[in-house]
Design an enzyme around this catalytic site. Structure first.
Site, PDB file in Angstrom:
ATOM      1  N   ASP A 244       0.963 -10.701  -0.100  1.00 46.36           N
ATOM      2  CA  ASP A 244       2.249 -10.520   0.564  1.00 46.36           C
ATOM      3  C   ASP A 244       2.417 -11.470   1.735  1.00 46.36           C
ATOM      4  OD1 ASP A 244       0.151  -9.161   1.804  1.00 46.36           O
ATOM      5  OD2 ASP A 244       1.442  -7.586   2.616  1.00 46.36           O
TER       6      ASP A 244
ATOM      7  N   ASN B 121       0.808  -1.209   0.000  1.00 46.36           N
ATOM      8  CA  ASN B 121       0.000   0.000   0.000  1.00 46.36           C
ATOM      9  C   ASN B 121       0.846   1.265   0.000  1.00 46.36           C
ATOM     10  OD1 ASN B 121      -2.932  -0.795   0.242  1.00 46.36           O
ATOM     11  ND2 ASN B 121      -2.069  -2.012   1.891  1.00 46.36           N
TER      12      ASN B 121
END
Length: 253
Positions: A106, A9
């Site tokens: 992730d 992000n």
């Protein structure tokens, strides 16, 4: 050359592998508005900086779908490379959660990277410091058992600065005079740095109570800051995600 990309992000980490040797590693800001041609230029410039040839394969994990799409198209259009995208299925893990598709790519990649350590205990706790701080429990040979999510240290610091009238932004370093802050800056550093070290140690202890002993691996930008402060972390591996991406590619190939 294998290009491995982890789109987070806040930041995107890229690595280039020549076999099992990491030839280059870069961290750039994640920009949701970056277009296909801009990614092509970015990749060209990064490879040129290290004198590397263009990639002939790529594997990508992403928690930001717009970036994933543009990057995938840039690799296809300008390099003739079809990116291998990480999902619960492509990571070849048994994701033992209620909804496997909800687990961030992730976290799956970190799980594969942890399993690559081959620790005799066969169990791992992965702590990843990013926009969020995640804790994941992994068990050999291929089990992802679940985890926990908390705000990342920088996210918490930004929220305090945004939501309060008098609390300043501070450098996330340990307070110079210990946990009892003598001014506002030291008090914030105590809570945000020493407090996060205590959070890690407390959560790891709870994970071990629930599952048994495990190798504890920390990764992410803040891991080095907390390395000397956490009593439960066994290994700090800044390249864990890139290693996991390489292992996923090797399994697929």
């Amino acid at each position: 050359m294998l290009l491995t990309v982890d789109v987070g992000n806040t930041s995107t980490v890229l690595g280039v592998w020549d076999g099992d040797v990491l030839r280059a590693r870069w961290r750039v800001g994640t920009e949701r508005r970056r277009m296909v041609s801009e990614y092509a230029v970015l990749l060209r410039d990064l490879f040129a900086l290290e004198g590397l040839p263009p990639p002939d394969a790529a594997v990508v994990s992403s928690v930001v779908p717009p970036v994933e799409h543009e990057l995938e198209e840039a690799l296809r259009r300008y390099y003739g490379v079809e990116a291998y995208l990480v999902t619960a299925d492509s990571a070849r893990l048994r994701v033992e959660t209620d909804t496997p598709s909800e687990v961030g790519a992730d976290r799956l990649v970190n799980a594969v990277g942890a399993l690559g350590y081959g620790d005799p205990r066969g169990r791992y706790v992965v702590v990843d410091f990013g926009t969020a701080t995640t804790f994941d429990l992994v068990e050999a040979p291929d089990r992802y058992l679940g985890g926990a999510i908390a705000p990342g240290p920088q996210t918490a610091a930004d929220a305090l600065a945004l939501k309060t009238a008098k609390l300043p932004r501070v450098d996330l370093v340990p307070p110079p005079r210990g946990p009892v802050g003598k001014n506002t800056v030291e008090a914030l550093q105590s809570g945000l740095v020493l407090g996060y070290a205590a959070l890690v140690d407390g959560m790891v202890a709870r994970f071990k109570e629930a599952s048994g002993d495990a190798l504890v691996i920390a990764t992410g930008g803040f891991a080095q800051t907390l390395k000397a402060l956490c009593r439960t972390v066994d290994v700090v591996d800044p390249d864990l995600t890139l290693k996991g991406l390489r292992l996923i590619w090797e399994q697929a190939a």
